[in-house]
Design a protein around this motif. Structure first.
Motif, PDB file in Angstrom:
ATOM      1  N   LEU A 103      73.491 -64.254 104.178  1.00 33.00           N
ATOM      2  CA  LEU A 103      74.815 -64.318 104.805  1.00 33.00           C
ATOM      3  C   LEU A 103      75.008 -65.623 105.560  1.00 33.00           C
ATOM      4  O   LEU A 103      76.105 -66.190 105.575  1.00 33.00           O
ATOM      5  CB  LEU A 103      75.025 -63.116 105.724  1.00 33.00           C
ATOM      6  N   GLU A 104      73.950 -66.116 106.174  1.00 33.80           N
ATOM      7  CA  GLU A 104      74.046 -67.393 106.886  1.00 33.80           C
ATOM      8  C   GLU A 104      74.283 -68.541 105.901  1.00 33.80           C
ATOM      9  O   GLU A 104      75.100 -69.430 106.148  1.00 33.80           O
ATOM     10  CB  GLU A 104      72.780 -67.646 107.705  1.00 33.80           C
ATOM     11  N   VAL A 105      73.579 -68.523 104.780  1.00 34.94           N
ATOM     12  CA  VAL A 105      73.773 -69.535 103.740  1.00 34.94           C
ATOM     13  C   VAL A 105      75.218 -69.496 103.237  1.00 34.94           C
ATOM     14  O   VAL A 105      75.863 -70.535 103.078  1.00 34.94           O
ATOM     15  CB  VAL A 105      72.786 -69.322 102.567  1.00 34.94           C
ATOM     16  N   LYS A 109      77.921 -72.634 103.511  1.00 34.97           N
ATOM     17  CA  LYS A 109      78.603 -73.177 102.324  1.00 34.97           C
ATOM     18  C   LYS A 109      80.112 -73.050 102.446  1.00 34.97           C
ATOM     19  O   LYS A 109      80.847 -73.969 102.069  1.00 34.97           O
ATOM     20  CB  LYS A 109      78.112 -72.475 101.066  1.00 34.97           C
ATOM     21  N   ALA A 110      80.588 -71.935 102.975  1.00 35.78           N
ATOM     22  CA  ALA A 110      82.031 -71.755 103.147  1.00 35.78           C
ATOM     23  C   ALA A 110      82.589 -72.772 104.140  1.00 35.78           C
ATOM     24  O   ALA A 110      83.663 -73.344 103.913  1.00 35.78           O
ATOM     25  CB  ALA A 110      82.328 -70.336 103.619  1.00 35.78           C
ATOM     26  N   LYS A 111      81.861 -73.031 105.215  1.00 31.97           N
ATOM     27  CA  LYS A 111      82.297 -74.012 106.201  1.00 31.97           C
ATOM     28  C   LYS A 111      82.355 -75.408 105.576  1.00 31.97           C
ATOM     29  O   LYS A 111      83.293 -76.168 105.806  1.00 31.97           O
ATOM     30  CB  LYS A 111      81.339 -73.999 107.396  1.00 31.97           C
ATOM     31  N   ARG A 118      82.299 -79.796  98.200  1.00 31.59           N
ATOM     32  CA  ARG A 118      82.226 -78.976  96.979  1.00 31.59           C
ATOM     33  C   ARG A 118      80.804 -78.462  96.821  1.00 31.59           C
ATOM     34  O   ARG A 118      79.843 -79.184  97.049  1.00 31.59           O
ATOM     35  CB  ARG A 118      82.625 -79.803  95.761  1.00 31.59           C
ATOM     36  N   THR A 119      80.696 -77.209  96.418  1.00 33.53           N
ATOM     37  CA  THR A 119      79.391 -76.617  96.152  1.00 33.53           C
ATOM     38  C   THR A 119      79.348 -76.170  94.696  1.00 33.53           C
ATOM     39  O   THR A 119      80.393 -75.969  94.074  1.00 33.53           O
ATOM     40  CB  THR A 119      79.126 -75.405  97.070  1.00 33.53           C
ATOM     41  N   LYS A 120      78.145 -76.024  94.167  1.00 31.65           N
ATOM     42  CA  LYS A 120      77.997 -75.580  92.790  1.00 31.65           C
ATOM     43  C   LYS A 120      78.302 -74.095  92.673  1.00 31.65           C
ATOM     44  O   LYS A 120      78.018 -73.321  93.580  1.00 31.65           O
ATOM     45  CB  LYS A 120      76.561 -75.825  92.300  1.00 31.65           C
ATOM     46  N   GLY A 121      78.823 -73.721  91.531  1.00 32.16           N
ATOM     47  CA  GLY A 121      79.046 -72.313  91.240  1.00 32.16           C
ATOM     48  C   GLY A 121      77.773 -71.691  90.706  1.00 32.16           C
ATOM     49  O   GLY A 121      76.729 -72.341  90.639  1.00 32.16           O
ATOM     50  N   PRO A 122      77.860 -70.438  90.310  1.00 31.81           N
ATOM     51  CA  PRO A 122      76.669 -69.770  89.790  1.00 31.81           C
ATOM     52  C   PRO A 122      76.241 -70.358  88.446  1.00 31.81           C
ATOM     53  O   PRO A 122      77.059 -70.893  87.703  1.00 31.81           O
ATOM     54  CB  PRO A 122      77.106 -68.313  89.638  1.00 31.81           C
TER      55      PRO A 122
END
Length: 144
Positions: A103-105, A109-111, A118-122
């Motif tokens: 949940l912290e991760v 990432k949301a922040k 930008r973050t990678k998708g699954p």
């Protein structure tokens, strides 16, 4: 005991594996999805398309000892709080001792994304994911 599936984003192969394993152990399979999805199941519940509506319905149906299949870490945390078992479609069993970290991760990432990052998708789903899921769900049900 019942198996509850967050069917909004559940891969079709995982749904089929759940139906097969559920039949072999004589465990009812419940699917919950918004009306935007066409799911064929003996126990299917259709909810609206509002954010979190599927998750709320699943958590309301979950009882101690149930098995919930979801890739949503927030829902997984609530399921664990109800003393149920939670499994991802890739075969990862969520545990109370690692859910806080997940949940912290998610929050970090949301922040980052809210700040323009930008973050990678699954990763793309593989046959190995299906094998891992089948092994995990069989092991969980065997120990129950």
């Amino acid at each position: 005991m019942k198996i509850l599936i967050d069917a909004d984003a559940c891969p079709k192969t995982v749904l089929q594996l759940c139906f097969q394993v559920g039949r072999s152990y004589n465990i009812p399979i419940w699917t919950v999805a918004s009306f935007n999805h066409n799911i064929s199941s003996d126990y299917h519940i259709v909810v609206g398309s509002d954010s979190q509506e599927t998750d709320i319905k699943i958590i309301n149906l979950t009882e101690k000892g149930d098995l919930v299949v979801t890739q949503d870490w927030g829902l997984a945390a609530m399921v664990l709080g109800k003393q149920a078992i939670c499994l991802s479609p890739s075969g990862r069993e969520y545990r109370s001792d690692d859910i806080a970290f997940l949940l912290e991760v998610r929050e970090v990432k949301a922040k980052y994304r809210r700040g323009g990052g930008r973050t990678k998708g699954p990763k793309k789903r593989t046959g190995e994911d299906d094998q891992n899921f089948e092994i995990s769900i069989s092991n969980i049900l065997a120990r129950m």
